[in-house]
Design a protein around this motif. Structure first.
Motif, PDB file in Angstrom:
ATOM      1  N   GLU A   1      -8.445  12.802  18.147  1.00 11.73           N
ATOM      2  CA  GLU A   1      -8.677  12.134  16.862  1.00 11.73           C
ATOM      3  C   GLU A   1      -9.769  11.067  16.906  1.00 11.73           C
ATOM      4  O   GLU A   1     -10.186  10.575  15.856  1.00 11.73           O
ATOM      5  CB  GLU A   1      -7.369  11.491  16.376  1.00 11.73           C
ATOM      6  N   HIS A   2     -10.184  10.650  18.109  1.00  6.46           N
ATOM      7  CA  HIS A   2     -11.240   9.643  18.271  1.00  6.46           C
ATOM      8  C   HIS A   2     -10.859   8.271  17.711  1.00  6.46           C
ATOM      9  O   HIS A   2     -11.728   7.481  17.357  1.00  6.46           O
ATOM     10  CB  HIS A   2     -12.547  10.120  17.635  1.00  6.46           C
ATOM     11  N   THR A   3      -9.576   8.012  17.622  1.00 10.27           N
ATOM     12  CA  THR A   3      -9.098   6.707  17.180  1.00 10.27           C
ATOM     13  C   THR A   3      -7.625   6.573  17.528  1.00 10.27           C
ATOM     14  O   THR A   3      -6.898   7.573  17.569  1.00 10.27           O
ATOM     15  CB  THR A   3      -9.270   6.520  15.664  1.00 10.27           C
ATOM     16  N   LEU A   4      -7.205   5.331  17.790  1.00 10.16           N
ATOM     17  CA  LEU A   4      -5.794   5.028  17.999  1.00 10.16           C
ATOM     18  C   LEU A   4      -5.301   4.048  16.944  1.00 10.16           C
ATOM     19  O   LEU A   4      -4.215   3.492  17.067  1.00 10.16           O
ATOM     20  CB  LEU A   4      -5.573   4.426  19.397  1.00 10.16           C
ATOM     21  N   SER A   5      -6.097   3.855  15.913  1.00 13.55           N
ATOM     22  CA  SER A   5      -5.782   2.871  14.895  1.00 13.55           C
ATOM     23  C   SER A   5      -4.616   3.324  14.031  1.00 13.55           C
ATOM     24  O   SER A   5      -4.556   4.475  13.599  1.00 13.55           O
ATOM     25  CB  SER A   5      -7.006   2.629  14.009  1.00 13.55           C
ATOM     26  N   ILE A   6      -3.691   2.400  13.749  1.00 13.71           N
ATOM     27  CA  ILE A   6      -2.582   2.751  12.861  1.00 13.71           C
ATOM     28  C   ILE A   6      -3.071   2.881  11.426  1.00 13.71           C
ATOM     29  O   ILE A   6      -2.375   3.444  10.588  1.00 13.71           O
ATOM     30  CB  ILE A   6      -1.453   1.708  12.939  1.00 13.71           C
ATOM     31  N   HIS A   7      -4.263   2.378  11.132  1.00 14.78           N
ATOM     32  CA  HIS A   7      -4.827   2.549   9.793  1.00 14.78           C
ATOM     33  C   HIS A   7      -5.340   3.968   9.568  1.00 14.78           C
ATOM     34  O   HIS A   7      -5.824   4.279   8.477  1.00 14.78           O
ATOM     35  CB  HIS A   7      -5.971   1.551   9.573  1.00 14.78           C
ATOM     36  N   SER A   8      -5.247   4.793  10.594  1.00 11.44           N
ATOM     37  CA  SER A   8      -5.721   6.169  10.459  1.00 11.44           C
ATOM     38  C   SER A   8      -4.577   7.165  10.336  1.00 11.44           C
ATOM     39  O   SER A   8      -4.800   8.375  10.327  1.00 11.44           O
ATOM     40  CB  SER A   8      -6.577   6.541  11.680  1.00 11.44           C
ATOM     41  N   ILE A   9      -3.337   6.688  10.253  1.00  6.27           N
ATOM     42  CA  ILE A   9      -2.184   7.592  10.224  1.00  6.27           C
ATOM     43  C   ILE A   9      -2.040   8.178   8.823  1.00  6.27           C
ATOM     44  O   ILE A   9      -1.304   7.659   7.975  1.00  6.27           O
ATOM     45  CB  ILE A   9      -0.892   6.863  10.650  1.00  6.27           C
ATOM     46  N   ARG A  10      -2.765   9.240   8.559  1.00  5.53           N
ATOM     47  CA  ARG A  10      -2.718   9.876   7.248  1.00  5.53           C
ATOM     48  C   ARG A  10      -2.718  11.401   7.339  1.00  5.53           C
ATOM     49  O   ARG A  10      -2.885  12.074   6.328  1.00  5.53           O
ATOM     50  CB  ARG A  10      -3.923   9.407   6.420  1.00  5.53           C
ATOM     51  N   THR A  11      -2.554  11.947   8.557  1.00  4.04           N
ATOM     52  CA  THR A  11      -2.420  13.387   8.729  1.00  4.04           C
ATOM     53  C   THR A  11      -1.199  13.660   9.612  1.00  4.04           C
ATOM     54  O   THR A  11      -0.811  12.809  10.422  1.00  4.04           O
ATOM     55  CB  THR A  11      -3.663  14.001   9.394  1.00  4.04           C
ATOM     56  N   PRO A  12      -0.593  14.830   9.492  1.00  7.09           N
ATOM     57  CA  PRO A  12       0.575  15.138  10.323  1.00  7.09           C
ATOM     58  C   PRO A  12       0.287  15.053  11.812  1.00  7.09           C
ATOM     59  O   PRO A  12       1.143  14.604  12.583  1.00  7.09           O
ATOM     60  CB  PRO A  12       0.928  16.572   9.901  1.00  7.09           C
ATOM     61  N   ARG A  13      -0.897  15.495  12.240  1.00 12.78           N
ATOM     62  CA  ARG A  13      -1.200  15.453  13.671  1.00 12.78           C
ATOM     63  C   ARG A  13      -1.291  14.023  14.186  1.00 12.78           C
ATOM     64  O   ARG A  13      -0.769  13.706  15.261  1.00 12.78           O
ATOM     65  CB  ARG A  13      -2.510  16.200  13.957  1.00 12.78           C
ATOM     66  N   ARG A  14      -1.942  13.159  13.425  1.00 14.00           N
ATOM     67  CA  ARG A  14      -2.027  11.765  13.843  1.00 14.00           C
ATOM     68  C   ARG A  14      -0.646  11.107  13.830  1.00 14.00           C
ATOM     69  O   ARG A  14      -0.330  10.286  14.698  1.00 14.00           O
ATOM     70  CB  ARG A  14      -2.994  10.997  12.939  1.00 14.00           C
ATOM     71  N   GLU A  15       0.152  11.465  12.860  1.00 13.85           N
ATOM     72  CA  GLU A  15       1.499  10.905  12.801  1.00 13.85           C
ATOM     73  C   GLU A  15       2.334  11.387  13.981  1.00 13.85           C
ATOM     74  O   GLU A  15       3.152  10.629  14.533  1.00 13.85           O
ATOM     75  CB  GLU A  15       2.171  11.294  11.482  1.00 13.85           C
ATOM     76  N   LEU A  16       2.136  12.631  14.405  1.00 15.56           N
ATOM     77  CA  LEU A  16       2.848  13.143  15.570  1.00 15.56           C
ATOM     78  C   LEU A  16       2.485  12.349  16.818  1.00 15.56           C
ATOM     79  O   LEU A  16       3.363  11.951  17.600  1.00 15.56           O
ATOM     80  CB  LEU A  16       2.517  14.627  15.783  1.00 15.56           C
ATOM     81  N   PHE A  17       1.194  12.099  17.025  1.00 22.75           N
ATOM     82  CA  PHE A  17       0.769  11.279  18.160  1.00 22.75           C
ATOM     83  C   PHE A  17       1.368   9.871  18.065  1.00 22.75           C
ATOM     84  O   PHE A  17       1.802   9.294  19.070  1.00 22.75           O
ATOM     85  CB  PHE A  17      -0.759  11.178  18.203  1.00 22.75           C
ATOM     86  N   TYR A  18       1.388   9.329  16.869  1.00 21.00           N
ATOM     87  CA  TYR A  18       1.909   7.981  16.644  1.00 21.00           C
ATOM     88  C   TYR A  18       3.370   7.880  17.081  1.00 21.00           C
ATOM     89  O   TYR A  18       3.747   6.962  17.831  1.00 21.00           O
ATOM     90  CB  TYR A  18       1.770   7.653  15.154  1.00 21.00           C
ATOM     91  N   TRP A  19       4.202   8.823  16.646  1.00 19.38           N
ATOM     92  CA  TRP A  19       5.617   8.761  16.991  1.00 19.38           C
ATOM     93  C   TRP A  19       5.861   9.095  18.458  1.00 19.38           C
ATOM     94  O   TRP A  19       6.809   8.563  19.074  1.00 19.38           O
ATOM     95  CB  TRP A  19       6.427   9.669  16.072  1.00 19.38           C
ATOM     96  N   MET A  20       5.048   9.951  19.032  1.00 21.14           N
ATOM     97  CA  MET A  20       5.159  10.205  20.468  1.00 21.14           C
ATOM     98  C   MET A  20       4.885   8.931  21.257  1.00 21.14           C
ATOM     99  O   MET A  20       5.604   8.604  22.212  1.00 21.14           O
ATOM    100  CB  MET A  20       4.179  11.312  20.881  1.00 21.14           C
ATOM    101  N   ALA A  21       3.840   8.214  20.859  1.00 23.47           N
ATOM    102  CA  ALA A  21       3.501   6.966  21.538  1.00 23.47           C
ATOM    103  C   ALA A  21       4.623   5.948  21.393  1.00 23.47           C
ATOM    104  O   ALA A  21       4.986   5.250  22.353  1.00 23.47           O
ATOM    105  CB  ALA A  21       2.195   6.400  20.982  1.00 23.47           C
TER     106      ALA A  21
END
Length: 266
Positions: A122-142
């Protein structure tokens, strides 16, 4: 033609003082609730883990299904993931016999791997970028790994190294203060500062929970898991209720519909 601009709601809350208060309360409840179900009610580690994981899966399914951040849905998932992270470490330590030093190292490596994969994709770890299912999946895994890591590190320092609950609480508080100082005074990257603080608040909350609930003979205050769980849970419910009506921690994001997502500031 210029890209179409759209407004979209984030799936996670803005980082406010309420975020950190509820997060620390949730981490403390995660520690005390696991002990309450496991020992006070006598469910045992295995039964407690099965029930908690089933509830967590259902809660995360609800979180992914909603179109934007809803305080009740989001924070209920955080509480359950806090309990689950505690149980993962407890199972490895008590049922499998893995030393706390090993689990701490393994979860540290796992968290690095999650962040590396997240950034590579995703080229970012910012929580301001959590707007797609894939990014949200990474977020909850972390988040899951940070809770497991925090439990292992907190128990390692407080119990295995015999530092004690009060001293551990002071140590983790000092670390968070240093992170804040590095961010606001020395210009530490906000994304790095956020995740560093997020990781450290887990063992801080665990140390606080152990200090309040463990018997005085073991260095705690002996207030009991029942009292502390009820108290902290009521405070969480009140704060989440306030956020649900005030919307002070909602983030509205604007992005290009036809442009690939890029790095966003924290």
């Amino acid at each position: 033609m210029p890209p179409t601009i759209r407004s979209e709601w984030s799936k996670v809350p803005e980082v406010t003082i309420f975020f950190w208060i509820i997060k620390i309360l949730a981490t403390t409840v995660g520690e005390t609730a696991a002990d309450y179900l496991n020992m006070t009610l006598g469910w045992g580690l295995t039964s407690t883990t099965i029930v908690t994981v089933v509830l967590l899966i259902a809660s995360l399914a609800a979180q992914f299904a909603v179109g934007r951040y809803i305080p009740l849905v989001y924070w209920w998932a955080v509480v359950l993931i806090s309990v689950t992270g505690t149980l993962i470490t407890d199972n490895l330590t008590d049922n499998v016999g893995v030393p706390l030093a090993v689990t701490t190292a393994v979860f540290t490596a796992a968290l690095i791997a999650v962040f590396a994969a997240w950034y590579a994709v995703e080229h970012t770890l910012s929580i301001h970028s959590i707007r797609t299912p894939r990014r949200e999946l990474f977020y909850w895994m972390a988040i899951l790994v940070t809770f497991a890591l925090g439990t292992a590190a907190g128990d390692l320092i407080a119990e295995k190294l015999a530092v004690g609950y009060i001293a551990s609480l002071m140590i983790f508080t000092a670390v968070i203060f240093l992170i804040m100082l590095a961010h606001f005074g020395l210009g530490l990257n906000p994304v790095v500062a956020f995740w560093a603080a997020y990781i450290v608040t887990r063992p801080l909350g665990a140390s606080l929970g152990d200090l309040l609930t463990q018997p005085t003979s073991e260095g705690g205050l002996g207030l009991g898991t029942t009292t502390m769980n009820a108290t902290f849970f009521v405070v969480i419910v009140l704060l989440v209720g306030y956020l649900s009506f005030s919307h002070v921690d909602r983030m509205e994001q604007t992005g290009g519909r036809d442009q690939p997502p890029g790095p966003l500031p924290a």
